[in-house]
Design a protein around this motif. Structure first.
Motif, PDB file in Angstrom:
ATOM      1  N   GLU A  54      23.877  15.329  -8.066  1.00  0.00           N
ATOM      2  CA  GLU A  54      23.927  15.994  -6.760  1.00  0.00           C
ATOM      3  C   GLU A  54      23.844  14.970  -5.620  1.00  0.00           C
ATOM      4  N   LEU A  55      23.072  13.916  -5.822  1.00  0.00           N
ATOM      5  CA  LEU A  55      23.029  12.840  -4.825  1.00  0.00           C
ATOM      6  C   LEU A  55      24.398  12.174  -4.700  1.00  0.00           C
ATOM      7  N   ASP A  56      25.082  12.007  -5.826  1.00  0.00           N
ATOM      8  CA  ASP A  56      26.439  11.444  -5.806  1.00  0.00           C
ATOM      9  C   ASP A  56      27.377  12.298  -4.948  1.00  0.00           C
ATOM     10  N   GLN A  57      27.244  13.619  -5.076  1.00  0.00           N
ATOM     11  CA  GLN A  57      28.073  14.515  -4.267  1.00  0.00           C
ATOM     12  C   GLN A  57      27.800  14.311  -2.779  1.00  0.00           C
ATOM     13  N   LEU A  58      26.528  14.177  -2.431  1.00  0.00           N
ATOM     14  CA  LEU A  58      26.174  13.960  -1.020  1.00  0.00           C
ATOM     15  C   LEU A  58      26.694  12.623  -0.514  1.00  0.00           C
ATOM     16  N   VAL A  59      26.502  11.588  -1.310  1.00  0.00           N
ATOM     17  CA  VAL A  59      26.928  10.250  -0.904  1.00  0.00           C
ATOM     18  C   VAL A  59      28.422  10.232  -0.611  1.00  0.00           C
ATOM     19  N   SER A  60      29.180  10.992  -1.374  1.00  0.00           N
ATOM     20  CA  SER A  60      30.630  11.006  -1.158  1.00  0.00           C
ATOM     21  C   SER A  60      31.008  11.615   0.194  1.00  0.00           C
ATOM     22  N   GLU A  61      30.092  12.381   0.795  1.00  0.00           N
ATOM     23  CA  GLU A  61      30.360  13.019   2.082  1.00  0.00           C
ATOM     24  C   GLU A  61      29.756  12.264   3.273  1.00  0.00           C
ATOM     25  N   LEU A  62      28.995  11.223   3.003  1.00  0.00           N
ATOM     26  CA  LEU A  62      28.322  10.489   4.073  1.00  0.00           C
ATOM     27  C   LEU A  62      29.142   9.297   4.549  1.00  0.00           C
ATOM     28  N   ASP A  63      29.017   9.000   5.823  1.00  0.00           N
ATOM     29  CA  ASP A  63      29.585   7.790   6.417  1.00  0.00           C
ATOM     30  C   ASP A  63      28.431   6.942   6.929  1.00  0.00           C
ATOM     31  N   VAL A  64      28.694   5.671   7.176  1.00  0.00           N
ATOM     32  CA  VAL A  64      27.691   4.792   7.772  1.00  0.00           C
ATOM     33  C   VAL A  64      28.192   4.348   9.134  1.00  0.00           C
TER      34      VAL A  64
END
Length: 168
Positions: A19-29
């Protein structure tokens, strides 16, 4: 930006790796320099932020005589939850205090996750509810303190200054 970093943030610490992987895929820096403005008070909120590195200053009334620093956000802290839930004007201005990096999730991307991943949606919304409840409780505590300070001592107003001299 790694899953490891996200897992250390209390809002996401109970989520499994997939689930963290799913979130990371939607985040930008977003990288910021000193005094860069992330957003201004009154602008429409459409993003949620997590501080990766540095500090961000939260100001109300920025640039006015009544300017007030509300908070200093540091690495691991997050803000903008309300922007994910409601698209409404920001209540404060946030600017970099030195060099900073923040993770950003857009409201549209957050809703896409909620639509596709129901179990993750329930977990995230429950965590966000807890954060908002904690922040409301803190705001109430601060308001109670302010009310106590505002309840001024009226004793001096009951007596003339001349009476003070006579009572001594």
């Amino acid at each position: 930006m790694t899953v490891n970093l996200l897992s250390k943030i209390s809002l996401f610490s109970d989520l499994p790796i997939n689930e963290l992987d799913q979130l990371v895929s939607e985040l930008d820096v977003k990288e910021m320099n000193d005094r860069d403005i992330l957003f201004r008070e009154g602008e429409l909120g459409e993003h949620f932020y997590i501080v990766i590195k540095g500090e961000l200053e939260v100001l109300m009334g920025e640039g006015t005589a009544e300017e007030l620093q509300l908070n200093l956000m540091r690495a691991g802290e997050h803000f903008g939850e309300m922007a994910l839930i409601r698209s409404q004007p920001r209540s404060a201005t946030v600017s970099a205090s030195g060099v900073c990096e923040v993770m950003v999730i857009r409201r549209a991307d957050f809703f896409e996750i909620l639509r596709k991943e129901h179990q993750l949606a329930v977990k995230l919304l429950w965590q966000f509810t807890g954060v908002l409840a904690d922040r409301l409780a803190e705001t109430n505590r601060v308001l109670d303190q302010a009310r106590e300070l505002a309840a001024e001592d009226v004793t001096a107003e009951l007596y003339d200054e001349d009476d003070d001299d006579n009572r001594k």
